[in-house]
Design a protein around this motif. Structure first.
Motif, PDB file in Angstrom:
ATOM      1  N   GLY A 281       0.740  -1.325   0.049  1.00 18.45           N
ATOM      2  CA  GLY A 281      -0.195   0.059  -0.080  1.00 18.45           C
ATOM      3  C   GLY A 281       0.766   1.222   0.122  1.00 18.45           C
ATOM      4  N   THR A 282       2.078   1.138   0.544  1.00 19.07           N
ATOM      5  CA  THR A 282       2.832   2.388   0.899  1.00 19.07           C
ATOM      6  C   THR A 282       3.529   2.551  -0.568  1.00 19.07           C
ATOM      7  N   VAL A 283       3.910   1.625  -1.285  1.00 16.36           N
ATOM      8  CA  VAL A 283       4.678   1.911  -2.584  1.00 16.36           C
ATOM      9  C   VAL A 283       3.541   2.276  -3.515  1.00 16.36           C
ATOM     10  N   GLY A 284       2.313   1.862  -3.457  1.00 19.68           N
ATOM     11  CA  GLY A 284       1.134   2.529  -4.287  1.00 19.68           C
ATOM     12  C   GLY A 284       0.878   3.787  -3.925  1.00 19.68           C
ATOM     13  N   ALA A 285       1.045   4.303  -2.672  1.00 22.09           N
ATOM     14  CA  ALA A 285       0.826   5.602  -2.178  1.00 22.09           C
ATOM     15  C   ALA A 285       2.141   6.593  -2.980  1.00 22.09           C
ATOM     16  N   LYS A 286       3.265   6.006  -2.732  1.00 23.95           N
ATOM     17  CA  LYS A 286       4.348   6.752  -3.451  1.00 23.95           C
ATOM     18  C   LYS A 286       4.091   7.026  -4.935  1.00 23.95           C
ATOM     19  N   PHE A 287       3.822   5.922  -5.665  1.00 30.19           N
ATOM     20  CA  PHE A 287       3.553   6.063  -7.049  1.00 30.19           C
ATOM     21  C   PHE A 287       2.406   7.015  -7.380  1.00 30.19           C
ATOM     22  N   ALA A 288       1.480   6.994  -6.374  1.00 36.03           N
ATOM     23  CA  ALA A 288       0.275   7.861  -6.743  1.00 36.03           C
ATOM     24  C   ALA A 288       0.661   9.472  -6.439  1.00 36.03           C
ATOM     25  N   ALA A 289       1.581   9.493  -5.529  1.00 36.07           N
ATOM     26  CA  ALA A 289       2.089  10.906  -5.170  1.00 36.07           C
ATOM     27  C   ALA A 289       2.739  11.353  -6.267  1.00 36.07           C
ATOM     28  N   GLU A 290       3.420  10.604  -7.033  1.00 30.49           N
ATOM     29  CA  GLU A 290       4.118  10.985  -8.196  1.00 30.49           C
ATOM     30  C   GLU A 290       3.498  11.127  -9.571  1.00 30.49           C
ATOM     31  N   GLY A 291       2.393  10.961  -9.528  1.00 31.39           N
ATOM     32  CA  GLY A 291       1.465  10.952 -10.778  1.00 31.39           C
ATOM     33  C   GLY A 291       0.956   9.758 -11.280  1.00 31.39           C
ATOM     34  N   TYR A 292       0.946   8.611 -10.681  1.00 31.77           N
ATOM     35  CA  TYR A 292       0.487   7.557 -11.099  1.00 31.77           C
ATOM     36  C   TYR A 292      -1.041   7.285 -10.778  1.00 31.77           C
ATOM     37  N   HIS A 293      -1.802   6.342 -11.450  1.00 29.32           N
ATOM     38  CA  HIS A 293      -2.853   5.937 -10.869  1.00 29.32           C
ATOM     39  C   HIS A 293      -2.811   4.761 -10.309  1.00 29.32           C
ATOM     40  N   ALA A 294      -2.967   4.618  -8.927  1.00 33.61           N
ATOM     41  CA  ALA A 294      -2.340   3.498  -8.291  1.00 33.61           C
ATOM     42  C   ALA A 294      -3.686   2.333  -7.952  1.00 33.61           C
ATOM     43  N   VAL A 295      -3.451   1.079  -8.436  1.00 33.18           N
ATOM     44  CA  VAL A 295      -4.444   0.147  -8.428  1.00 33.18           C
ATOM     45  C   VAL A 295      -4.073  -0.798  -7.158  1.00 33.18           C
ATOM     46  N   LEU A 296      -4.737  -0.862  -6.089  1.00 30.88           N
ATOM     47  CA  LEU A 296      -4.524  -1.757  -5.042  1.00 30.88           C
ATOM     48  C   LEU A 296      -5.351  -3.029  -5.029  1.00 30.88           C
ATOM     49  N   CYS A 297      -4.641  -3.959  -4.880  1.00 34.67           N
ATOM     50  CA  CYS A 297      -5.447  -5.372  -4.803  1.00 34.67           C
ATOM     51  C   CYS A 297      -4.701  -6.089  -3.552  1.00 34.67           C
ATOM     52  N   ARG A 298      -5.806  -6.389  -2.676  1.00 32.47           N
ATOM     53  CA  ARG A 298      -5.464  -7.149  -1.571  1.00 32.47           C
ATOM     54  C   ARG A 298      -6.720  -8.070  -1.374  1.00 32.47           C
ATOM     55  N   ARG A 299      -6.485  -9.324  -0.407  1.00 32.07           N
ATOM     56  CA  ARG A 299      -7.450 -10.449  -0.504  1.00 32.07           C
ATOM     57  C   ARG A 299      -8.525 -10.299   0.044  1.00 32.07           C
ATOM     58  N   SER A 300      -8.547  -9.549   1.433  1.00 30.03           N
ATOM     59  CA  SER A 300      -9.704  -9.870   2.311  1.00 30.03           C
ATOM     60  C   SER A 300     -10.086  -8.597   3.273  1.00 30.03           C
ATOM     61  N   ASP A 301      -9.259  -7.563   3.373  1.00 36.61           N
ATOM     62  CA  ASP A 301      -9.544  -6.482   4.310  1.00 36.61           C
ATOM     63  C   ASP A 301     -10.080  -5.373   3.482  1.00 36.61           C
ATOM     64  N   GLU A 302     -11.394  -5.447   3.468  1.00 41.40           N
ATOM     65  CA  GLU A 302     -12.285  -4.262   2.886  1.00 41.40           C
ATOM     66  C   GLU A 302     -12.131  -2.953   3.425  1.00 41.40           C
ATOM     67  N   GLU A 303     -12.154  -2.924   4.673  1.00 46.15           N
ATOM     68  CA  GLU A 303     -11.887  -1.589   5.325  1.00 46.15           C
ATOM     69  C   GLU A 303     -10.426  -0.952   5.082  1.00 46.15           C
ATOM     70  N   GLY A 304      -9.476  -2.022   5.304  1.00 46.87           N
ATOM     71  CA  GLY A 304      -8.177  -1.680   5.288  1.00 46.87           C
ATOM     72  C   GLY A 304      -7.886  -1.179   3.803  1.00 46.87           C
ATOM     73  N   LEU A 305      -8.464  -1.592   2.812  1.00 48.07           N
ATOM     74  CA  LEU A 305      -8.391  -1.304   1.411  1.00 48.07           C
ATOM     75  C   LEU A 305      -8.848   0.147   1.278  1.00 48.07           C
ATOM     76  N   GLN A 306     -10.101   0.493   1.646  1.00 50.58           N
ATOM     77  CA  GLN A 306     -10.700   1.617   1.760  1.00 50.58           C
ATOM     78  C   GLN A 306      -9.981   2.854   2.398  1.00 50.58           C
ATOM     79  N   LYS A 307      -9.219   2.457   3.511  1.00 48.34           N
ATOM     80  CA  LYS A 307      -8.395   3.420   4.141  1.00 48.34           C
ATOM     81  C   LYS A 307      -7.215   3.798   3.240  1.00 48.34           C
ATOM     82  N   LEU A 308      -6.562   2.918   2.730  1.00 49.40           N
ATOM     83  CA  LEU A 308      -5.391   3.095   1.688  1.00 49.40           C
ATOM     84  C   LEU A 308      -5.824   3.858   0.655  1.00 49.40           C
TER      85      LEU A 308
END
Ligand SMILES: NC(=O)c1ccc[n+]([C@@H]2O[C@H](COP(=O)([O-])OP(=O)(O)OC[C@H]3O[C@@H](n4cnc5c(N)ncnc54)[C@H](OP(=O)(O)O)[C@@H]3O)[C@@H](O)[C@H]2O)c1
Length: 264
Positions: A16-43
């Motif tokens: 999630g942190t790498v995704g956030a770094k790329f997003a901060a640098e101008g990418y669209h971050a697509v985050l995929c994880r297995r089970s934690d919906e709340e954690g996903l929405q938080k990221l």
């Protein structure tokens, strides 16, 4: 349209942190994880709150066609995947051979190695067509040496490392940069190490090792990932290791080496 950074295995630690770094640098971050919906929405919310673009998906990467379908969907609905981060771990704690039944061993292989093959197989033809792309593969000490209790983890991560080398040999000349990143130590990762240890032991680790920068910090790892993805093709890094200053490297970590090191 922003370039897309797809993260397979995005918790609050490295993914999630790498995704956030790329997003901060101008990418669209697509985050995929297995089970934690709340954690996903938080990221996703944190990235958007900081002015970035992100999309989150819950998916179990080991299910049939999960990776292939996600790649196709992201390419069709969000945009071409410029950078993919394969971040699935396969650490299940120390288990003797007797405590490692076939299903457990096979799951490790699916997460550690087979999923990476599946990602490359569906994504690389698209990157080849575009003449460019980056695949950053998070790895661990287990990719470099086996150890007691690490049968499934080490076997699958050794395979992960060799697959990265094979992919590089075939695809670097076609414009695709594959980097195998050995994370050689414990990460301040609440969703993986934190859950493995439980809240009390994880807090202890943060209070002891973390207090002296002895835990690898996801934010700092993310800076390295971003740098790797920006490298010019005349100087691509294919493998590197990162570890905390308090630790000694995997290749020097036997009990004898530790005692010698402590006397120097
Ligand atoms: N943590 C460490 O101390 C450490 C040390 C050395 C190397 N590494 C490497 O770092 C990588 C992991 O990074 P991290 O520990 O910082 O974790 P992280 O990015 O915080 O989280 C990884 C996420 O992967 C997701 N995941 C697990 N199985 C999945 C599956 N079958 N399908 C889709 N998603 C799945 C989990 O999602 P849910 O939570 O939603 O289930 C988890 O949150 C691994 O490659 C590991 O080998 C970690």
């Amino acid at each position: 349209m922003k370039p897309v950074c797809l993260v397979i295995g995005a918790g609050a630690g490295i993914g999630g942190t790498v995704g956030a770094k790329f997003a901060a640098e101008g990418y669209h971050a697509v985050l995929c994880r297995r089970s934690d919906e709340e954690g996903l929405q938080k990221l996703v919310g944190a990235i958007e709150g900081a002015g970035g673009e992100a999309t989150g998906f819950l998916m179990n990467a080991t299910e049939d066609n999960a990776i292939e379908e996600r790649v196709a969907q992201v390419e069709a609905e969000i945009g071409p995947i410029d950078t993919a981060i394969y971040n699935l771990g396969a650490q299940i704690g120390n288990r003797s051979l007797a405590e490692t039944p076939p299903g457990t061993f096979e799951l490790g292989w699916q997460l550690g190695c087979f999923g990476l093959y599946r990602l490359a197989r569906c994504l690389f033809p698209k990157m080849v067509e575009r003449g460019k792309g980056t695949l950053l593969v998070t790895s661990s000490t287990a990719a470099m040496r086996g150890n007691a209790g690490q049968h499934s983890h080490a076997a699958s991560f050794g395979g992960r490392r060799m697959l990265c080398q094979s992919l590089n040999a075939e695809f670097a000349p076609q414009g695709i940069h594959v980097a195998h990143i050995i994370v050689d130590g414990s990460v301040d990762a609440p969703d993986t190490l934190g859950k493995l240890l439980g809240p009390e032991r994880f807090q202890q680790l943060r209070d002891t090792q973390g207090a002296k920068d002895g835990l690898l910090l996801p934010e700092k790892i993310a800076e390295t990932y971003y740098h790797l993805a920006q490298q010019h093709r005349s100087v691509w890094t294919h493998e590197l290791d990162v570890r905390a200053h308090t630790d000694i490297p995997w290749f020097n970590s036997s009990a004898i080496a530790r005692s010698v090191a402590s006397e120097i």
